[in-house]
Design a protein around this motif. Structure first.
Motif, PDB file in Angstrom:
ATOM      1  N   PRO A   1       0.804  -0.903   0.349  1.00  0.00           N
ATOM      2  CA  PRO A   1       0.090  -0.052   0.350  1.00  0.00           C
ATOM      3  C   PRO A   1       1.434   1.363   0.452  1.00  0.00           C
ATOM      4  CG  PRO A   1      -0.172  -1.154   1.937  1.00  0.00           C
ATOM      5  CD  PRO A   1       0.391  -2.061   1.162  1.00  0.00           C
ATOM      6  N   VAL A   2       0.017   2.714  -0.728  1.00  0.00           N
ATOM      7  CA  VAL A   2       0.863   3.458  -0.357  1.00  0.00           C
ATOM      8  C   VAL A   2       0.763   4.196   0.587  1.00  0.00           C
ATOM      9  CG1 VAL A   2       0.658   5.750  -2.109  1.00  0.00           C
ATOM     10  CG2 VAL A   2       0.444   4.115  -3.021  1.00  0.00           C
ATOM     11  N   GLY A   3       1.877   4.600   1.445  1.00  0.00           N
ATOM     12  CA  GLY A   3       1.734   5.313   2.862  1.00  0.00           C
ATOM     13  C   GLY A   3       2.504   3.859   3.797  1.00  0.00           C
ATOM     14  N   GLY A   4       2.531   3.068   3.284  1.00  0.00           N
ATOM     15  CA  GLY A   4       2.822   1.414   4.232  1.00  0.00           C
ATOM     16  C   GLY A   4       1.586   0.764   5.702  1.00  0.00           C
ATOM     17  N   ASN A   5       2.250   1.736   6.407  1.00  0.00           N
ATOM     18  CA  ASN A   5       1.547   0.961   7.711  1.00  0.00           C
ATOM     19  C   ASN A   5       0.335   2.337   8.324  1.00  0.00           C
ATOM     20  OD1 ASN A   5       0.056  -0.838   9.135  1.00  0.00           O
ATOM     21  ND2 ASN A   5       0.833  -0.152  11.061  1.00  0.00           N
TER      22      ASN A   5
ATOM     23  N   LEU B   1     -17.032   2.449   9.290  1.00  0.00           N
ATOM     24  CA  LEU B   1     -17.366   0.559   9.782  1.00  0.00           C
ATOM     25  C   LEU B   1     -16.016   0.337   9.787  1.00  0.00           C
ATOM     26  CD1 LEU B   1     -20.121   0.238   7.572  1.00  0.00           C
ATOM     27  CD2 LEU B   1     -20.602   0.386   9.528  1.00  0.00           C
ATOM     28  N   GLU B   2     -16.488  -1.101  11.049  1.00  0.00           N
ATOM     29  CA  GLU B   2     -15.204  -1.844  11.063  1.00  0.00           C
ATOM     30  C   GLU B   2     -15.128  -2.845   9.983  1.00  0.00           C
ATOM     31  OE1 GLU B   2     -12.180  -3.249  14.548  1.00  0.00           O
ATOM     32  OE2 GLU B   2     -13.670  -3.874  15.067  1.00  0.00           O
ATOM     33  N   VAL B   3     -13.960  -3.553   9.855  1.00  0.00           N
ATOM     34  CA  VAL B   3     -14.399  -4.803   8.662  1.00  0.00           C
ATOM     35  C   VAL B   3     -13.315  -5.723   9.243  1.00  0.00           C
ATOM     36  CG1 VAL B   3     -15.677  -3.537   6.660  1.00  0.00           C
ATOM     37  CG2 VAL B   3     -13.311  -4.221   7.117  1.00  0.00           C
ATOM     38  N   SER B   4     -13.020  -7.183   8.935  1.00  0.00           N
ATOM     39  CA  SER B   4     -12.062  -7.828   9.792  1.00  0.00           C
ATOM     40  C   SER B   4     -11.302  -8.141   8.453  1.00  0.00           C
ATOM     41  CB  SER B   4     -12.885  -9.474   9.855  1.00  0.00           C
ATOM     42  OG  SER B   4     -13.725  -9.996   8.815  1.00  0.00           O
ATOM     43  N   ALA B   5     -11.690  -7.436   7.172  1.00  0.00           N
ATOM     44  CA  ALA B   5     -10.055  -7.835   6.225  1.00  0.00           C
ATOM     45  C   ALA B   5     -10.628  -7.093   5.201  1.00  0.00           C
ATOM     46  CB  ALA B   5     -10.005  -9.238   6.311  1.00  0.00           C
ATOM     47  N   LEU B   6     -10.014  -6.521   4.436  1.00  0.00           N
ATOM     48  CA  LEU B   6      -9.401  -6.385   3.069  1.00  0.00           C
ATOM     49  C   LEU B   6      -9.306  -7.178   2.227  1.00  0.00           C
ATOM     50  CD1 LEU B   6      -8.700  -2.396   3.597  1.00  0.00           C
ATOM     51  CD2 LEU B   6     -11.647  -3.279   3.559  1.00  0.00           C
ATOM     52  N   ILE B   7      -9.090  -7.064   0.640  1.00  0.00           N
ATOM     53  CA  ILE B   7      -8.631  -7.552  -0.587  1.00  0.00           C
ATOM     54  C   ILE B   7      -6.934  -7.993   0.177  1.00  0.00           C
ATOM     55  CG2 ILE B   7      -8.483  -5.817  -1.922  1.00  0.00           C
ATOM     56  CD1 ILE B   7     -10.202  -8.236  -3.541  1.00  0.00           C
ATOM     57  N   ALA B   8      -6.607  -6.980   0.350  1.00  0.00           N
ATOM     58  CA  ALA B   8      -5.129  -7.834   0.798  1.00  0.00           C
ATOM     59  C   ALA B   8      -4.617  -7.232   2.460  1.00  0.00           C
ATOM     60  CB  ALA B   8      -3.993  -6.466   0.043  1.00  0.00           C
ATOM     61  N   PRO B   9      -3.830  -8.459   3.506  1.00  0.00           N
ATOM     62  CA  PRO B   9      -4.126  -7.709   4.474  1.00  0.00           C
ATOM     63  C   PRO B   9      -2.984  -6.593   4.631  1.00  0.00           C
ATOM     64  CG  PRO B   9      -2.295 -10.149   3.885  1.00  0.00           C
ATOM     65  CD  PRO B   9      -3.514  -9.440   2.235  1.00  0.00           C
ATOM     66  N   ASP B  10      -2.291  -5.642   4.015  1.00  0.00           N
ATOM     67  CA  ASP B  10      -1.846  -4.797   4.603  1.00  0.00           C
ATOM     68  C   ASP B  10      -2.450  -3.670   4.136  1.00  0.00           C
ATOM     69  OD1 ASP B  10      -1.683  -5.021   2.189  1.00  0.00           O
ATOM     70  OD2 ASP B  10       0.529  -5.098   1.700  1.00  0.00           O
ATOM     71  N   LEU B  11      -3.434  -3.835   3.699  1.00  0.00           N
ATOM     72  CA  LEU B  11      -4.790  -2.984   3.745  1.00  0.00           C
ATOM     73  C   LEU B  11      -5.334  -1.946   4.807  1.00  0.00           C
ATOM     74  CD1 LEU B  11      -6.259  -3.472  -0.456  1.00  0.00           C
ATOM     75  CD2 LEU B  11      -3.971  -1.248   0.613  1.00  0.00           C
TER      76      LEU B  11
END
Length: 132
Positions: A45-49, A110-120
């Motif tokens: 991701p752009v911006g890292g963590n 909203l909080e979600v459990s995950a996005l399409i990639a774990p680092d997003l």
């Protein structure tokens, strides 16, 4: 006139648009809806963590899609932010406020459990109505 004859699909050029069957944004008449947008990049991701930087990048991409559809951030009436860690909501909120502080669209976080990639860390949607 049907709505379909007045439809303009905006593409990002991603190979996934055709495979999944979606558009970066869709404009019908004065309404523009921008699909969920992240800060994904070829090397992560752009911006890292940094959630604030990921938010800013997603918003830059949303603004680019709006521009291509003939709209701008000032036309946005609603945003939805999906976070993977709600305890960090303020980082995303501050970045959102940098773009929308004076515009003040209706917004949901909203909080979600995950996005399409774990680092997003965030995905954002936007809806706009183009004024006269």
């Amino acid at each position: 006139m049907s709505l379909m004859s007045n439809r303009n699909n905006i593409s990002s050029g991603s190979e996934w648009e055709a495979k999944i069957g979606y558009s970066r944004a869709v404009r019908i008449g004065q309404l523009v809806s921008v699909s969920g947008t992240t800060a994904s990049g070829p090397d992560g991701p752009v911006g890292g963590n940094d959630l604030g930087e990921q938010t800013r990048e997603a918003l830059r991409r949303i603004e680019a899609a709006l521009t291509e559809a003939g709209a701008s951030a000032t036309d946005v009436i609603r945003t939805r932010m999906y976070l993977t860690d709600m305890s960090r909501w303020e980082e995303a909120g501050i970045a959102h406020g940098e773009v929308f502080g004076e515009i003040r669209p209706a917004t949901t976080i909203l909080e979600v459990s995950a996005l399409i990639a774990p680092d997003l860390l965030i995905e954002i949607e936007a809806d706009a109505v183009i004024g006269d």
